[in-house]
Design a protein around this motif. Structure first.
Motif: not given
Length: 161
Positions: A111-139
């Motif tokens: 799951d951490s790899g999925a978060a990093f993949r979203l970041r590398c794809a250009g997603s903002r942190w709030d979009e990635a958090c919404a997609e992964l259903h996690i909080g900002r600090s967890t992200y």
């Protein structure tokens, strides 16, 4: 004497700051390579397709003529590519090793790899958090874990010192 001590402290602080910048530079390097994964894969593919043995009857001296396609593929894929210059001017040393680091990181981090993949794809942190259903600090903790893992893998492969 105080003046010399002050200068010595400044030079030591400068060295510490340089070490800190180098450490962060390694993290930036890892992230830059991860962001360019598709371009690196494409460049490696193009180099592999271009290189190899000649089929030309009018070959230059020292080159060999091989009519076996299996042997041609083996010879083409035998050597490691030393560096690749991407279209944006970014140069990647040992791109195949970097691709191994990327695939190992994504396979090992879940799951951490999925978060990093979203970041590398250009997603903002709030979009990635919404997609992964996690909080900002967890992200951001997940991103740190993946970055540390990738940096350690790159060090083991001899890509970063």
């Amino acid at each position: 004497m105080k003046h010399k001590d002050c200068l010595r402290r400044r030079s030591v602080m400068g060295a510490e700051q340089r070490q800190r910048l180098d450490r962060h530079g390694a993290y930036r390097r890892v992230e830059a390579v991860f962001r360019r994964q598709k371009a690196i894969e494409q460049a490696v593919y193009e180099i592999r397709e271009r290189s190899g043995c000649t089929h030309d009857k009018n070959r230059t001296p020292g080159s060999s003529y091989i009519s076996d396609p299996t042997a041609m593929t083996a010879i083409r894929n035998m050597d490691e590519i030393k560096s690749v210059a991407l279209d944006d001017g970014f140069v990647v040393q040992y791109p195949e090793r970097w691709l191994k680091v990327i695939s190992t990181t994504y396979d090992s981090c879940g799951d951490s790899g999925a978060a990093f993949r979203l970041r590398c794809a250009g997603s903002r942190w709030d979009e990635a958090c919404a997609e992964l259903h996690i909080g900002r600090s967890t992200y951001f903790a997940m991103l740190d874990d993946v970055t540390h893992f990738a940096l350690a893998a790159a060090c083991q492969m001899g890509l970063i010192r």
